[in-house]
Scaffold this motif. Structure first.
Motif, short mmCIF file in Angstrom:
data_model
loop_
_atom_site.label_atom_id
_atom_site.label_comp_id
_atom_site.label_asym_id
_atom_site.label_seq_id
_atom_site.Cartn_x
_atom_site.Cartn_y
_atom_site.Cartn_z
N VAL A 29 0.85 -1.16 0.05
CA VAL A 29 -0.08 -0.09 -0.10
C VAL A 29 1.05 1.20 -0.02
N LEU A 30 0.77 2.05 -0.97
CA LEU A 30 1.93 3.01 -1.34
C LEU A 30 1.12 4.35 -1.55
N LYS A 31 2.04 5.48 -1.41
CA LYS A 31 1.71 6.83 -1.98
C LYS A 31 0.21 7.44 -1.39
N GLY A 32 -0.09 7.36 -0.16
CA GLY A 32 -1.15 7.92 0.46
C GLY A 32 -2.54 7.06 0.03
N SER A 33 -2.32 5.75 -0.15
CA SER A 33 -3.43 4.93 -0.52
C SER A 33 -4.00 4.24 0.72
N CYS A 34 -5.25 3.88 0.48
CA CYS A 34 -6.19 3.31 1.86
C CYS A 34 -6.29 1.73 1.77
N LEU A 48 -8.27 -4.67 5.24
CA LEU A 48 -7.94 -6.04 5.13
C LEU A 48 -8.65 -6.94 6.23
N HIS A 49 -9.52 -7.75 5.85
CA HIS A 49 -10.24 -8.64 6.90
C HIS A 49 -10.17 -10.09 6.65
N TYR A 50 -9.63 -10.87 7.64
CA TYR A 50 -9.48 -12.13 7.48
C TYR A 50 -8.90 -12.94 6.19
N CYS A 51 -7.63 -12.30 5.74
CA CYS A 51 -6.80 -12.56 4.56
C CYS A 51 -5.42 -13.49 4.96
N ASP A 52 -5.12 -14.40 4.12
CA ASP A 52 -3.91 -15.06 4.29
C ASP A 52 -2.84 -14.50 3.69
N LEU A 53 -1.91 -13.91 4.20
CA LEU A 53 -0.84 -13.14 3.52
C LEU A 53 0.61 -13.76 3.89
N ARG A 54 0.46 -15.31 3.94
CA ARG A 54 1.91 -16.05 4.16
C ARG A 54 2.65 -16.25 2.93
N ALA A 55 3.64 -16.68 3.10
CA ALA A 55 4.70 -17.04 2.25
C ALA A 55 5.07 -16.15 0.95
N ASN A 56 5.00 -14.91 1.06
CA ASN A 56 5.30 -13.98 0.12
C ASN A 56 6.94 -13.40 0.36
N GLY A 57 7.48 -13.44 -0.61
CA GLY A 57 8.83 -12.72 -0.91
C GLY A 57 10.04 -13.22 -0.19
N ALA A 58 11.28 -13.03 -0.38
CA ALA A 58 12.54 -13.39 0.23
C ALA A 58 13.42 -12.38 0.48
N PRO A 59 13.56 -11.77 1.99
CA PRO A 59 12.75 -12.23 2.91
C PRO A 59 11.33 -12.17 2.98
N LEU A 60 10.65 -12.68 3.93
CA LEU A 60 9.14 -12.67 3.69
C LEU A 60 8.60 -11.25 4.13
N CYS A 61 7.61 -10.93 3.15
CA CYS A 61 6.88 -9.74 3.43
C CYS A 61 5.72 -9.93 3.06
N GLY A 62 4.50 -9.81 4.01
CA GLY A 62 3.19 -10.18 3.46
C GLY A 62 2.61 -9.04 3.38
N LEU A 63 2.95 -7.77 4.09
CA LEU A 63 2.08 -6.52 3.98
C LEU A 63 3.36 -5.54 4.15
N TYR A 64 3.28 -4.73 3.34
CA TYR A 64 4.40 -3.49 3.06
C TYR A 64 3.47 -2.15 2.86
N VAL A 65 3.70 -1.24 3.77
CA VAL A 65 3.01 0.00 4.06
C VAL A 65 3.90 1.01 4.03
N SER A 66 3.90 2.16 2.99
CA SER A 66 4.58 3.17 2.92
C SER A 66 4.39 4.22 3.94
N PRO A 67 5.25 5.07 4.16
CA PRO A 67 4.90 5.92 5.49
C PRO A 67 3.54 7.02 5.33
N SER A 68 3.42 7.28 3.91
CA SER A 68 2.43 8.17 3.60
C SER A 68 1.05 7.49 3.69
N SER A 69 1.01 6.15 4.05
CA SER A 69 -0.32 5.37 3.87
C SER A 69 -0.72 4.92 5.46
N ILE A 70 0.53 5.02 6.24
CA ILE A 70 0.25 4.08 7.58
C ILE A 70 -1.19 4.52 8.17
#
Length: 225
Positions: free
Chosen positions: A113-118, A121-143
């Protein structure tokens, strides 16, 4: 312009953008399979909306679902897995609601979620993404505009600080006034992430009551949520 497309039980594959909503279009996918494209599903400008229900988006070269430049998206009961770079990317002041969906096994990121976006997320499975693992990435402008409940994850939520590169820990509120001791405690290896606090961070309450609600009756939809 402002067109509506409803697809059900379709296989869509081997394209640059398998499904694309532009110029204030509304696209609804139900029980579809989108695969083997550069990008599976995309909404790329203000007023465009996508709804992906009970569908699979997988094995795309870059991103499974892209929502950008002020577009809006709903993902419900779907699977977005095994895509080359990321599962779902939301950028440019766009909006996402995802419910009871799997975003797993993607190359670098599950949901970003980047650049001021909204995003909600309800009851989602975000496992086994990336190396190293990163299920959810949020930029500072979207926190302050991202919330979640009932996520299944095998990693923290990461948000790089533009000043010092620190990590935003799973479930904690962003605070620019945290002292060095608190930051060190958050980054301590092996520390269990704190539970997500109710109401934090502040979230968009849902997508706007736009074309999806007005035209939902055409495919049995009852609105974004």
């Amino acid at each position: 312009n402002s067109s509506t497309t409803v697809a059900s039980m379709c296989d869509i594959h081997s394209c640059t953008h398998a499904v694309s909503a532009q110029r204030q279009a509304y696209v609804s996918l139900s029980s579809c399979h989108t695969f083997a494209s550069v990008c599976g599903v995309a909404a790329t400008d203000v007023g465009s909306q996508i709804a992906v229900r009970e569908s699979d988006v997988d094995y795309c070269g870059q991103v499974g679902i892209m929502i950008s430049s002020g577009a809006e998206g709903l993902i419900k009961g779907s699977s977005v897995c095994n895509n080359g770079v990321g599962g779902v990317c939301v950028s440019g002041e766009s909006k996402l609601v995802a419910e009871r969906s799997r975003v797993c096994g993607n190359g670098r990121l599950g949901v970003c979620v980047l650049k001021g976006s909204c995003a909600v997320l309800h009851y989602c499975d975000l496992r086994a993404n990336g190396a190293p693992l990163c299920g959810l990435y949020v930029s500072p402008s979207s926190i302050e505009s991202v919330s979640w409940e009932g996520l299944e994850m095998d990693s923290q939520v990461y948000t790089p600080n533009e000043e010092d590169g620190s990590v935003f820990a799973y479930g904690s509120e962003h605070d620019d006034d945290d002292d060095d001791e608190e930051e060190e405690e958050e980054e301590e290896e092996g520390k269990d992430p704190p539970p997500h606090k109710e109401g934090a961070p502040t979230a968009v309450e849902g997508l706007s009551n736009g074309k999806a609600n007005d035209k939902g009756g055409e495919d049995g939809d009852d609105g974004w949520l």
